[in-house]
Design an enzyme around this catalytic site. Structure first.
Site, PDB file in Angstrom:
ATOM      1  N   HIS A  78      39.306  38.713 175.589  1.00  0.00           N
ATOM      2  CA  HIS A  78      39.776  38.444 176.954  1.00  0.00           C
ATOM      3  C   HIS A  78      39.577  36.960 177.298  1.00  0.00           C
ATOM      4  O   HIS A  78      40.500  36.298 177.782  1.00  0.00           O
ATOM      5  CB  HIS A  78      39.034  39.327 177.955  1.00  0.00           C
ATOM      6  CG  HIS A  78      39.457  39.060 179.358  1.00  0.00           C
ATOM      7  ND1 HIS A  78      40.687  39.443 179.854  1.00  0.00           N
ATOM      8  CD2 HIS A  78      38.847  38.386 180.373  1.00  0.00           C
ATOM      9  CE1 HIS A  78      40.804  39.047 181.103  1.00  0.00           C
ATOM     10  NE2 HIS A  78      39.702  38.394 181.448  1.00  0.00           N
ATOM     11  N   CYS A 117      42.868  30.470 191.504  1.00  0.00           N
ATOM     12  CA  CYS A 117      43.684  31.225 192.474  1.00  0.00           C
ATOM     13  C   CYS A 117      44.170  32.550 191.880  1.00  0.00           C
ATOM     14  O   CYS A 117      44.573  33.447 192.605  1.00  0.00           O
ATOM     15  CB  CYS A 117      44.843  30.378 192.962  1.00  0.00           C
ATOM     16  SG  CYS A 117      45.813  29.683 191.642  1.00  0.00           S
TER      17      CYS A 117
END
Lengths: 268, 426
Positions: free
Chosen positions: B97, B48
């Site tokens: 990342h 989400c």
């Protein structure tokens, strides 16, 4: 060095491995280190058990005649108590606290620097050897119970006073610490009672009023009160831990007095 | 081969944009299948809060073009409009990342545990799609191990920072398994509902909800799965529960110290954890001094949450340093992996020269005793080993990708007469 010295060196090495991994667990909270520490401890325990039994068989007498022998047997009983406790409920922080102590005892024992006679050889009959080992085991369980009780005391105080320190994240819930204290003190009570009974029955001076015997009896009374107050009057929390600590300090004093404060180690 | 991370997340794109890219699992498989001809190794993470592709590819532009086409097909927005929400990381930046994502340093709630499971799921999907080769495997496994290090070696996951999660954390410090301890909710306000949800998530099974308006209690009980009671009945149940969460409106100290004192006598030593989030307070603060009673009001919980925020910030700094180490290790591994063929060829070449020269020498000196022959053989062997040791170590330490390629080409030119084409460049 004789073969037996090599074996005890290996035992100390295994306990050192256990201590190191326990320390690394404490630093990192990585359970992998705790599992490694347990494996090292088990290996040391197994080897030490075999070595002590081997010495008993080959020498025809329990290896308790010297201070080194006594320390070795005590490190064995402490490692055994820690392992039994781990089977009941694994609390890695206990390993971090007690493994270095077990290693230290076994290292001093291996060092052989304490070859001073501890017990008169004639007095170490098999029954007396079992008496010593049972009281050591009882005392080891009391030690662990004391450690867990102190952890409960501190942890409970922090939660109650809303001052939770970051290291307390390493401790299990109060409920677990409470249950574990009962477990350790319960087993310690049984072994201590058995050791006391065996020692007295073999000492041949019943009923004895020797200070160590009376003191040991008082230890049992304190812990019996602990259980009675828990089960009948439902005493829990810090107040019940006061009894755990009191019982332990008395047991510790008796242990020290057998070694240091009496002219002879014979006590019946 | 180049490793890239491409996508958007809660920091770069608003929810209205993110929700357009949210995909169900079946769609994820379709996306991977579509991407396969353009990038041999790829994983797709869709949660989400983020939509990200991780690729190991030789044809960066082609792969990115296909990804953009896939993403544009998911919505009716103009590509130029959404371009600004996307980021692209390459090489060590892409590793970092991914490591930050897996360690939840890039999460909306820093330290949350769910993201690691989602990254593992994305990796599993890549494996099932046959798109997890040696590079992706190595990188993702290092990401998992970095996340594990961060969770175990820092306080990041052990410091709840919201009032509700602090309350649950305290409950876990008192009781070992929350499923065995019944909870009573007095009041059905928003804050108590949120805390109750956290408790349910933490394993609480037995719930009683008492409120002055029974309908409100029933509505909350339907949502949480508890049992609704009138307030008077709820107060009578106080002796049966181990956790009390109270947020009743009205006069102060609805639960008095004396009442609790007599109640505790009947509880047979069982601990009682009271979370009083009512304003004004519902529970007499003197009750906190009773044996086995642990009383926390809204200010106590907020103070802990604030203090944890500071601790978590320190933990983030520690975590960043751990991830830096992990990225360095990963770069070293990749560098070693890329240079391994050149190093093997170089050593093979030197060894062949040594053997040829040694055979010629031994042929000419047949009379030499065996002992001396062996000594010479050992000497030449050690000499080659020592001569190649430092260059090999230095080569492995080259971190820059372009430098690695240049060194590799130079070695090939000088010693091996084999010139790798630019296409081979990783």
């Amino acid at each position: 060095m004789t073969w037996i010295t090599w074996i005890f060196a290996a035992v100390a090495y295994f306990y050192a491995g256990g201590s190191w991994n326990s320390f690394r667990y404490y630093q990192s909270l990585d359970e992998g280190f705790d599992q490694k520490a347990a494996r090292w401890l088990h290996a040391g325990l197994l080897l030490q058990g075999v070595a002590l039994a081997g010495l008993w068989v080959t020498q025809g007498q329990a290896p308790l005649g010297t201070a080194s022998g006594v320390l070795g047997a005590f490190s064995f009983s402490l490692a055994l108590a820690l392992t039994i406790g781990r089977i009941k409920t694994p609390v890695p922080i206990l390993g971090s606290l007690f493994s270095p102590f077990i290693f230290l005892l076994s290292a001093i024992s291996f060092g052989g620097t304490l070859q001073t006679p501890c017990l008169e050889p004639y007095s170490v009959t098999p029954y007396i050897a079992i008496h010593i080992f049972l009281t050591f085991l009882g005392f080891s369980f009391f030690t662990l119970g004391f450690g867990v009780g102190v952890a409960f005391w501190i942890h409970e105080g922090q939660i109650k006073q809303h001052r939770i320190k970051s290291w307390s994240y390493r401790l299990p819930a109060l409920e677990v610490l409470d249950r574990l204290t009962v477990f350790y003190i319960g087993l310690g009570f049984l072994f201590w009672l058995a050791g006391l009974g065996l020692g007295e029955s073999q000492g041949g001076n019943l009923p004895s009023i020797h200070p160590t015997v009376l003191g040991s009896f008082f230890v049992l009374i304190i812990y019996a009160c602990f259980f009675l107050l828990r089960w009948v009057f439902r005493l829990r929390g810090r107040k019940s831990m006061v009894l755990v600590m009191a019982g332990y300090f008395l047991a510790l004093f008796i242990f020290m007095s057998v070694r240091y404060f009496m002219m002879t180690q014979t006590h019946f | 081969m180049k490793f890239i991370a491409y996508g958007l997340n809660h920091l770069t794109a608003p929810l209205s944009v993110r929700e357009k890219y949210a995909l169900e699992m079946e769609k994820v498989r379709e996306v991977l299948a579509r991407l396969k001809p353009h990038a041999p190794e790829a994983a797709f993470l869709s949660t989400c809060n983020r939509v990200e592709f991780y690729l190991s590819t030789q044809r960066e532009e082609d792969s990115l073009g296909e990804i953009r086409e896939i993403l544009n097909g998911l919505h009716r927005l103009k590509p130029a409009e959404v371009k600004k929400y996307f980021y692209l990381y390459e090489g060590p930046q892409a590793f970092l990342h991914l490591f930050r994502v897996a360690s939840s340093l890039d999460s909306m709630v820093v330290g949350e545990a769910q993201i690691l499971g989602q990254v593992k799921e994305a990796y599993r999907e890549a494996q099932e799609a046959g798109m997890a080769g040696a590079i992706l495997n190595g990188i993702f496994h290092r990401a998992f191990s970095a996340a594990k290090r961060v969770r175990s070696q820092t306080e990041i996951a052990r410091m709840p920072v919201s009032v509700s999660s602090v309350a649950v954390d305290l409950a876990k410090k008192i009781f070992s398994t929350l499923s065995k301890h019944p909870v009573l909710l007095l009041g059905a306000g928003e804050m108590s509902e949120l805390t109750a949800k956290y408790l349910v998530d933490a394993g609480v099974r037995d719930f009683f909800i008492a409120n002055r308006t029974l309908e409100k209690a029933k509505a909350l009980a339907d949502r949480l799965g508890g049992q609704a009671l009138p307030l008077s009945e709820g107060l009578a149940r106080l002796g049966d529960v181990d956790i009390l969460l109270t947020s009743l409106a009205g006069g102060p100290f609805i639960i008095k110290r004396d009442d609790l004192e007599s109640l505790m006598k009947n509880r047979k030593g069982r601990a009682l954890f009271i979370i009083d989030i009512g304003v004004p307070r519902n529970v007499d603060p003197g009750a906190g001094r009773l044996e086995s009673v642990y009383l926390y009001n809204i200010d106590d919980l907020s103070t802990i949450a604030e203090s944890n925020k500071g601790g978590r910030q320190r933990a983030v700094e520690e975590a960043e340093s751990i991830l830096g180490e992990e990225v360095d290790q990963l770069c070293a591994w990749l560098s070693e992996r890329e240079l391994a063929p050149t190093i093997i060829r170089l050593r093979g070449h030197f060894e062949a020269v040594r053997e040829a020269e040694l055979s010629e020498f031994l042929e000419k000196n047949r009379d030499l005793p065996d002992k001396e022959k062996k000594a010479i053989e050992r000497l030449t062997h050690d000499l080659i080993g020592k001569l190649l040791h430092d260059p090999t170590v230095n080569l492995k330490q080259v971190s820059d990708e372009a430098d690695r390629f240049d060194y590799s080409r130079m070695l090939n030119d000088i010693f091996l007469n084999h010139n790798p084409s630019r296409k081979d460049r990783g």
